[in-house]
Design a protein around this motif. Structure first.
Motif, PDB file in Angstrom:
ATOM      1  N   VAL A   5       0.753  -1.143  -0.020  1.00 20.99           N
ATOM      2  CA  VAL A   5      -0.070  -0.102   0.044  1.00 20.99           C
ATOM      3  C   VAL A   5       0.634   1.325   0.002  1.00 20.99           C
ATOM      4  O   VAL A   5       1.641   1.506   0.948  1.00 20.99           O
ATOM      5  CB  VAL A   5      -0.813   0.034   1.313  1.00 20.99           C
ATOM      6  CG1 VAL A   5      -1.661   1.339   1.064  1.00 20.99           C
ATOM      7  CG2 VAL A   5      -2.021  -1.272   1.413  1.00 20.99           C
ATOM      8  N   GLU A   6       0.830   1.927  -1.104  1.00 27.15           N
ATOM      9  CA  GLU A   6       1.448   3.204  -1.033  1.00 27.15           C
ATOM     10  C   GLU A   6       0.911   4.552  -0.465  1.00 27.15           C
ATOM     11  O   GLU A   6      -0.482   4.485  -0.708  1.00 27.15           O
ATOM     12  CB  GLU A   6       1.969   3.607  -2.644  1.00 27.15           C
ATOM     13  CG  GLU A   6       2.454   2.526  -3.242  1.00 27.15           C
ATOM     14  CD  GLU A   6       1.527   1.615  -4.279  1.00 27.15           C
ATOM     15  OE1 GLU A   6       2.035   1.142  -5.316  1.00 27.15           O
ATOM     16  OE2 GLU A   6       0.384   1.409  -3.951  1.00 27.15           O
ATOM     17  N   ASP A  90       8.168  14.603 -13.699  1.00 28.63           N
ATOM     18  CA  ASP A  90       8.047  13.549 -12.692  1.00 28.63           C
ATOM     19  C   ASP A  90       6.627  13.398 -12.459  1.00 28.63           C
ATOM     20  O   ASP A  90       6.139  12.339 -11.750  1.00 28.63           O
ATOM     21  CB  ASP A  90       8.860  14.011 -11.313  1.00 28.63           C
ATOM     22  CG  ASP A  90      10.156  14.088 -11.495  1.00 28.63           C
ATOM     23  OD1 ASP A  90      10.757  15.159 -11.123  1.00 28.63           O
ATOM     24  OD2 ASP A  90      10.725  13.225 -12.208  1.00 28.63           O
ATOM     25  N   THR A  91       5.588  13.864 -12.940  1.00 26.81           N
ATOM     26  CA  THR A  91       4.133  13.915 -12.725  1.00 26.81           C
ATOM     27  C   THR A  91       3.656  12.067 -13.383  1.00 26.81           C
ATOM     28  O   THR A  91       4.215  12.102 -14.441  1.00 26.81           O
ATOM     29  CB  THR A  91       3.344  14.811 -13.241  1.00 26.81           C
ATOM     30  OG1 THR A  91       3.706  16.047 -12.762  1.00 26.81           O
ATOM     31  CG2 THR A  91       1.929  14.348 -13.230  1.00 26.81           C
ATOM     32  N   ALA A  92       3.285  11.346 -12.229  1.00 26.08           N
ATOM     33  CA  ALA A  92       2.847  10.226 -12.514  1.00 26.08           C
ATOM     34  C   ALA A  92       2.082   9.332 -11.485  1.00 26.08           C
ATOM     35  O   ALA A  92       2.296   9.920 -10.284  1.00 26.08           O
ATOM     36  CB  ALA A  92       4.071   9.365 -12.996  1.00 26.08           C
ATOM     37  N   VAL A  93       1.606   8.332 -11.865  1.00 19.72           N
ATOM     38  CA  VAL A  93       1.408   7.451 -10.558  1.00 19.72           C
ATOM     39  C   VAL A  93       2.360   6.644 -10.408  1.00 19.72           C
ATOM     40  O   VAL A  93       3.122   5.865 -11.104  1.00 19.72           O
ATOM     41  CB  VAL A  93       0.191   6.465 -11.063  1.00 19.72           C
ATOM     42  CG1 VAL A  93      -0.159   5.656 -10.039  1.00 19.72           C
ATOM     43  CG2 VAL A  93      -1.236   7.370 -11.354  1.00 19.72           C
ATOM     44  N   TYR A  94       2.817   6.722  -9.033  1.00 19.94           N
ATOM     45  CA  TYR A  94       3.810   5.918  -8.658  1.00 19.94           C
ATOM     46  C   TYR A  94       3.453   4.313  -8.114  1.00 19.94           C
ATOM     47  O   TYR A  94       2.589   4.670  -6.959  1.00 19.94           O
ATOM     48  CB  TYR A  94       4.591   6.452  -7.826  1.00 19.94           C
ATOM     49  CG  TYR A  94       5.457   7.802  -8.399  1.00 19.94           C
ATOM     50  CD1 TYR A  94       4.872   8.823  -8.947  1.00 19.94           C
ATOM     51  CD2 TYR A  94       7.060   7.613  -8.333  1.00 19.94           C
ATOM     52  CE1 TYR A  94       5.757   9.889  -9.518  1.00 19.94           C
ATOM     53  CE2 TYR A  94       7.691   8.513  -9.136  1.00 19.94           C
ATOM     54  CZ  TYR A  94       7.007   9.662  -9.778  1.00 19.94           C
ATOM     55  OH  TYR A  94       7.945  10.648 -10.243  1.00 19.94           O
ATOM     56  N   TYR A  95       4.152   3.511  -8.330  1.00 16.00           N
ATOM     57  CA  TYR A  95       3.856   2.132  -7.867  1.00 16.00           C
ATOM     58  C   TYR A  95       5.034   1.740  -7.284  1.00 16.00           C
ATOM     59  O   TYR A  95       6.006   1.573  -7.637  1.00 16.00           O
ATOM     60  CB  TYR A  95       3.440   1.112  -9.178  1.00 16.00           C
ATOM     61  CG  TYR A  95       2.305   1.692  -9.889  1.00 16.00           C
ATOM     62  CD1 TYR A  95       2.346   2.265 -10.743  1.00 16.00           C
ATOM     63  CD2 TYR A  95       1.017   1.285  -9.478  1.00 16.00           C
ATOM     64  CE1 TYR A  95       1.230   2.926 -11.624  1.00 16.00           C
ATOM     65  CE2 TYR A  95      -0.197   1.574 -10.171  1.00 16.00           C
ATOM     66  CZ  TYR A  95      -0.021   2.322 -11.218  1.00 16.00           C
ATOM     67  OH  TYR A  95      -1.140   2.579 -11.813  1.00 16.00           O
ATOM     68  N   GLN A 116      -1.425  -0.407  -5.464  1.00 16.72           N
ATOM     69  CA  GLN A 116      -2.283   0.407  -6.150  1.00 16.72           C
ATOM     70  C   GLN A 116      -1.831   1.701  -6.695  1.00 16.72           C
ATOM     71  O   GLN A 116      -2.756   2.124  -7.687  1.00 16.72           O
ATOM     72  CB  GLN A 116      -3.540   0.381  -5.374  1.00 16.72           C
ATOM     73  CG  GLN A 116      -3.550   1.519  -4.564  1.00 16.72           C
ATOM     74  CD  GLN A 116      -2.770   1.670  -3.342  1.00 16.72           C
ATOM     75  OE1 GLN A 116      -2.175   0.737  -3.042  1.00 16.72           O
ATOM     76  NE2 GLN A 116      -2.459   2.850  -2.665  1.00 16.72           N
ATOM     77  N   GLY A 117      -0.892   1.851  -6.250  1.00 13.04           N
ATOM     78  CA  GLY A 117      -0.402   3.357  -6.960  1.00 13.04           C
ATOM     79  C   GLY A 117      -0.632   4.777  -6.049  1.00 13.04           C
ATOM     80  O   GLY A 117      -1.633   4.729  -5.334  1.00 13.04           O
ATOM     81  N   THR A 118      -0.041   5.504  -6.221  1.00 14.41           N
ATOM     82  CA  THR A 118      -0.205   7.049  -5.479  1.00 14.41           C
ATOM     83  C   THR A 118       0.186   8.088  -6.475  1.00 14.41           C
ATOM     84  O   THR A 118       1.277   7.980  -7.292  1.00 14.41           O
ATOM     85  CB  THR A 118       0.509   7.057  -4.261  1.00 14.41           C
ATOM     86  OG1 THR A 118       0.147   8.176  -3.549  1.00 14.41           O
ATOM     87  CG2 THR A 118       1.986   7.183  -4.213  1.00 14.41           C
ATOM     88  N   GLN A 119      -0.729   9.028  -6.781  1.00 13.45           N
ATOM     89  CA  GLN A 119      -0.539  10.174  -7.593  1.00 13.45           C
ATOM     90  C   GLN A 119       0.392  11.054  -6.815  1.00 13.45           C
ATOM     91  O   GLN A 119       0.349  11.594  -6.069  1.00 13.45           O
ATOM     92  CB  GLN A 119      -1.883  10.678  -8.092  1.00 13.45           C
ATOM     93  CG  GLN A 119      -1.722  11.897  -8.986  1.00 13.45           C
ATOM     94  CD  GLN A 119      -1.548  11.312 -10.486  1.00 13.45           C
ATOM     95  OE1 GLN A 119      -1.878  10.680 -11.065  1.00 13.45           O
ATOM     96  NE2 GLN A 119      -0.293  12.247 -11.036  1.00 13.45           N
ATOM     97  N   VAL A 120       1.383  11.508  -8.091  1.00 15.62           N
ATOM     98  CA  VAL A 120       2.337  12.457  -7.598  1.00 15.62           C
ATOM     99  C   VAL A 120       2.033  13.634  -8.986  1.00 15.62           C
ATOM    100  O   VAL A 120       2.430  13.057 -10.137  1.00 15.62           O
ATOM    101  CB  VAL A 120       3.630  11.964  -7.782  1.00 15.62           C
ATOM    102  CG1 VAL A 120       4.642  13.204  -7.546  1.00 15.62           C
ATOM    103  CG2 VAL A 120       3.916  11.184  -6.537  1.00 15.62           C
ATOM    104  N   THR A 121       1.697  14.657  -8.580  1.00 12.49           N
ATOM    105  CA  THR A 121       1.673  15.898  -9.516  1.00 12.49           C
ATOM    106  C   THR A 121       2.364  17.228  -9.219  1.00 12.49           C
ATOM    107  O   THR A 121       2.357  17.569  -8.282  1.00 12.49           O
ATOM    108  CB  THR A 121       0.185  16.405  -9.799  1.00 12.49           C
ATOM    109  OG1 THR A 121      -0.773  15.200  -9.709  1.00 12.49           O
ATOM    110  CG2 THR A 121       0.017  17.291 -10.821  1.00 12.49           C
ATOM    111  N   VAL A 122       3.585  17.432 -10.093  1.00 12.85           N
ATOM    112  CA  VAL A 122       4.488  18.361 -10.001  1.00 12.85           C
ATOM    113  C   VAL A 122       4.064  19.577 -11.006  1.00 12.85           C
ATOM    114  O   VAL A 122       3.779  19.435 -12.190  1.00 12.85           O
ATOM    115  CB  VAL A 122       5.764  17.967 -10.333  1.00 12.85           C
ATOM    116  CG1 VAL A 122       6.714  19.224 -10.165  1.00 12.85           C
ATOM    117  CG2 VAL A 122       5.930  16.805  -9.605  1.00 12.85           C
TER     118      VAL A 122
END
Length: 124
Positions: A5-6, A90-95, A116-122
């Protein structure tokens, strides 16, 4: 079997920092090599960083070397990704992913379990 779990994603300005965490449940977390991958909009899921199961050998994608740091705390069953000097790209869903096989592979198909991934938005 490992469940991942991220957490820690969010919105940050360019140049800022975030720390992602990946909490693992299940047996023998310390026996798994761990990795972080990311998937931007309309893109493939790409390797970011990996860390070995015990001695802490690390591997990074060229695009994040010097900016991101992967670490793990086997006592807490957690792997981290410290991200600094963030860029809009670097904006992406990080798994987070776990791998029973040997080594810090950058190959997505060699990982056995995924979060399940966690969203990072720059923002720029």
């Amino acid at each position: 079997q490992v469940q991942l779990v991220e957490s820690g994603g969010g919105l940050v300005q360019a140049g800022g920092s975030l720390r992602l965490s990946c909490a693992a449940s299940g047996r023998l977390f310390s026996s798994y090599n761990m990795g972080w991958f990311r998937q931007g909009p309309g893109k493939e899921r790409d390797f970011v960083a990996a860390i070995s199961r015990s001695v802490g050998i690390t591997n990074y994608a060229d695009s994040v070397k010097g900016r991101f740091t992967i670490s793990r705390d086997n006592a807490k069953n957690t792997v981290y990704l410290q991200m600094s000097s963030l860029k809009p790209e670097d904006t992406a869903v990080y798994y987070c992913a776990a791998r029973a096989g040997w080594g810090t592979s950058p190959t997505r198909q060699e990982y056995d379990y995924w979060g399940q991934g966690t969203q990072v938005t720059v923002s720029s």
